[in-house]
Design an enzyme around this catalytic site. Structure first.
Site, short mmCIF file in Angstrom:
data_model
loop_
_atom_site.label_atom_id
_atom_site.label_comp_id
_atom_site.label_asym_id
_atom_site.label_seq_id
_atom_site.Cartn_x
_atom_site.Cartn_y
_atom_site.Cartn_z
N SER A 317 17.95 -20.54 -3.89
CA SER A 317 16.74 -19.90 -3.20
C SER A 317 15.77 -19.45 -4.37
O SER A 317 14.66 -19.43 -4.14
CB SER A 317 17.07 -18.99 -2.27
OG SER A 317 18.03 -17.94 -3.05
N CYS A 319 15.76 -20.52 -7.42
CA CYS A 319 15.64 -21.46 -8.61
C CYS A 319 14.37 -22.16 -8.58
O CYS A 319 13.61 -22.76 -7.55
CB CYS A 319 16.54 -22.48 -7.97
SG CYS A 319 16.86 -23.94 -9.29
N ARG A 418 23.52 -20.10 -19.81
CA ARG A 418 23.57 -21.08 -18.62
C ARG A 418 22.51 -22.21 -18.76
O ARG A 418 22.92 -23.43 -17.96
CB ARG A 418 23.07 -20.25 -17.31
CG ARG A 418 23.31 -20.77 -16.28
CD ARG A 418 23.37 -20.02 -14.77
NE ARG A 418 23.73 -20.68 -13.64
CZ ARG A 418 23.24 -21.40 -13.05
NH1 ARG A 418 21.84 -21.58 -12.96
NH2 ARG A 418 23.89 -21.66 -11.91
P1 IMP Z 1 21.32 -19.46 -3.25
O1 IMP Z 1 22.68 -19.24 -2.58
O2 IMP Z 1 20.60 -20.54 -2.78
O3 IMP Z 1 20.52 -18.11 -3.56
O4 IMP Z 1 21.69 -20.21 -4.77
C1 IMP Z 1 22.77 -19.64 -5.52
C2 IMP Z 1 22.80 -20.47 -6.74
O5 IMP Z 1 21.76 -20.79 -7.50
C3 IMP Z 1 23.75 -20.00 -7.89
O6 IMP Z 1 25.01 -20.11 -7.36
C4 IMP Z 1 23.36 -20.91 -8.96
O7 IMP Z 1 23.85 -21.92 -8.90
C5 IMP Z 1 21.85 -21.10 -8.99
N1 IMP Z 1 21.30 -20.17 -9.66
C6 IMP Z 1 21.39 -18.81 -9.94
N2 IMP Z 1 20.33 -18.39 -10.83
C7 IMP Z 1 19.41 -19.44 -11.02
C8 IMP Z 1 18.22 -19.48 -11.64
O8 IMP Z 1 17.54 -18.65 -12.27
N3 IMP Z 1 17.58 -20.70 -11.70
C9 IMP Z 1 18.14 -21.93 -10.80
N4 IMP Z 1 19.27 -21.76 -10.34
C10 IMP Z 1 19.91 -20.72 -10.15
#
Ligand code: IMP
Length: 502
Positions: A317, A319, A418
């Site tokens: 979200s 990213c 990362r």
């Molecule tokens: P969400 O659950 O959709 O918020 O996605 C979380 C995932 O996004 C994390 O487990 C990482 O794999 C990825 N992520 C974390 N920080 C970043 C970032 O700054 N850029 C891109 N991907 C990220």
């Protein structure tokens, strides 16, 4: 010539599950969400399983020790973020491992030579009426007695009375010895009609209290995930830079499972990191790798020896990797492709490598889809960041409570390792944003609700377990217009508050 994939890559939002036959046994109470975390040979049991298929993201704004305890209580695992010093990350792991369910470190302690006035002042400050009296007034001192409100009458006693004159002395105390189990301690509480049971080591030093009032809360956590010493299970993120120092420190601190945290894991650096673990620890230390988005990436990390493999590039979200670099793949397509490669690998080798869909879960039903498409468990960032237990501030913005949530690739987190591709390169551009998410309350309430939905859908599909769902699910693509049909439409909503997971 470049390779072109024939089909566009797709997100979870573009799919739905088609119900299968459910017999009368198919009720949510009968559904098991147990799932393997690390690889295992056909016919054998995995060394680590979870009771629910959820792990929290390796992120500063998501996974600290508090989140880890809350999630382990519900049966899942947090991966404590690695974008901090080795000392502070290992301290968080230690906190989780020493947080004994039901065993509480005493927060109200005095010495026998202190007075009733000190007791009253401490009670006022802490709100707790059970006070440990130890030789040095600390939570680990040699126990001399206990004071509770039953030991004094304020109206009849001089505030300067020494505690030693009215405490229940050690000789009259009922206590348990260190090493007793929680159920043994609870039995003693009930048998002796106590409110608090001190736990004492062989040198008469206080280690913990077990309180009667906590008894019910343990009954409330039937899924809690404990190791063989009854400590909460916890994971930790590592990187491909300082792994030679970080991994031994995390292992020493008691981390149960590690995961290489990288936005793109199809790389020699990941192979070297896994090789380091295998050389130093054989198979005793478990390490996941990723992220990949196709079968080729999976195969590489499988052969490198990863214990589980994480899927997802660009779907998170927060990213902006896809915008910044033009790499990534729709999360559903990536999961389907990697799951096929995992099944193929299993057929060839008899080794089952769990896969984890990471990022991009918006609705609860996306969890069910990710599992049906072959994921063994799911990593979520935004989802967990909204809860009381996430490490970030809760703020009021425009009349609504929100919590902060930022990406590891944002300037705020500065987790460049990362994204870094090794060598001396130091990337200077952001791949994530800093944001707010709507505050959603406690982890327990939300996880219970989400997983009830998952179980209910599984029943509609006639599946009582995740492997069954993976085998029998019928999944369909939906057209753009039928996505519109999926929400409330052609009506005027009375209440615009959307209480879905978003
Ligand atoms: P969400 O659950 O959709 O918020 O996605 C979380 C995932 O996004 C994390 O487990 C990482 O794999 C990825 N992520 C974390 N920080 C970043 C970032 O700054 N850029 C891109 N991907 C990220």
């Amino acid at each position: 010539m470049a390779h072109y994939f024939e089909e566009p890559s797709r997100t979870f939002n573009e799919y739905l599950l088609i119900p299968g036959y459910s017999d009368k046994n198919c009720t949510p109470d009968n559904v098991s969400l147990k799932t393997p975390v690390v690889k295992f040979k056909k016919g054998e049991k995995p060394a680590i399983t979870m009771n629910i298929p959820l792990v929290s993201a390796i992120m500063q704004s998501v996974s600290d020790d508090k989140m880890a305890v809350a999630l382990a209580k519900e049966g899942g695992i947090s991966f404590i973020f690695g974008s901090q010093s080795i000392e502070s990350q290992t301290a968080m792991v230690r906190k989780v491992k020493s947080h004994k369910a039901g065993f509480v470190t005493s927060d109200s302690n005095l010495r026998p030579d202190q007075t009733l006035a000190d007791v009253l002042a401490l009670k006022e400050r802490s709100g707790h009426s059970t006070i440990a009296i130890t030789d040095d007034g600390t939570a680990e001192g040699k126990i001399q007695g206990i004071v509770t409100s039953r030991d004094y009458r304020i109206s009849r006693m001089d505030p300067s009375t020494k505690i030693s004159a009215f405490m229940t002395p050690f000789s009259a105390l009922i206590y348990a010895e260190e090493g007793c189990t929680l159920s043994e301690a609870n039995d003693m509480l009930w048998e002796h009609k106590l409110n608090a049971l001190p736990i004492i080591d062989k040198n008469q030093r206080l280690t913990h209290f077990v309180f009667r009032k906590d008894y019910d809360s343990h009954k409330d956590n039937p899924n809690e995930l404990l190791d063989s010493h009854k400590r909460y299970v916890v994971g930790a993120g590592v990187n491909t830079r300082d792994y030679e120092e970080r991994i031994p420190a995390l292992v020493e601190a008691g981390a149960d499972v590690l995961c290489i945290d990288s936005s793109e894991g199809f790389s020699e650096w990941q192979r070297d990191t896994i090789a380091f673990v295998r050389e130093k620890y054989g198979d005793t230390v478990k390490i996941g790798a990723g992220n990949v988005v196709d079968g080729e990436g999976f195969r590489y990390l499988a052969e490198a020896g990863a214990d589980f493999i994480k899927i997802g590039i660009g779907g998170g979200s927060i990213c902006i990797t896809r915008e910044q670099k033009g790499i990534g793949r729709g999360q559903a397509t990536a999961t389907i492709d990697v799951a096929a490669a995992r099944n193929q690998y299993f057929e060839e080798t008899g080794i089952y490598i769990p896969i984890c869909s990471d990022g991009g879960i918006v609705y609860d039903y996306h969890m069910t889809l990710a599992l049906a498409m072959g994921s063994d468990f799911i990593m979520l960032g935004r989802y967990f960041s909204r809860f009381d237990e996430s490490p970030t501030n809760k703020l009021m913005v425009n009349g609504t409570y929100v919590k902060e949530y930022w990406g590891e690739g944002s300037n705020r987190a500065r987790n460049w390792q990362r994204y870094d591709l090794g060598g001396d390169s130091k990337l200077k551009f952001e791949e994530g944003v800093d944001s707010y998410v709507p505050y959603a309350g406690s982890l327990k309430d939300n996880v219970t609700l989400s997983l009830n939905k998952v179980k209910s859908t599984m029943c509609n599909c006639g599946a009582l377990s995740i492997p069954e769902l993976q085998k029998t699910a019928k999944i369909t693509l939906v057209s753009a217009t039928s996505i519109v049909e999926g929400g409330a439409h052609d009506v005027i909503l009375k209440n615009t508050d959307n209480n879905s997971v978003r």
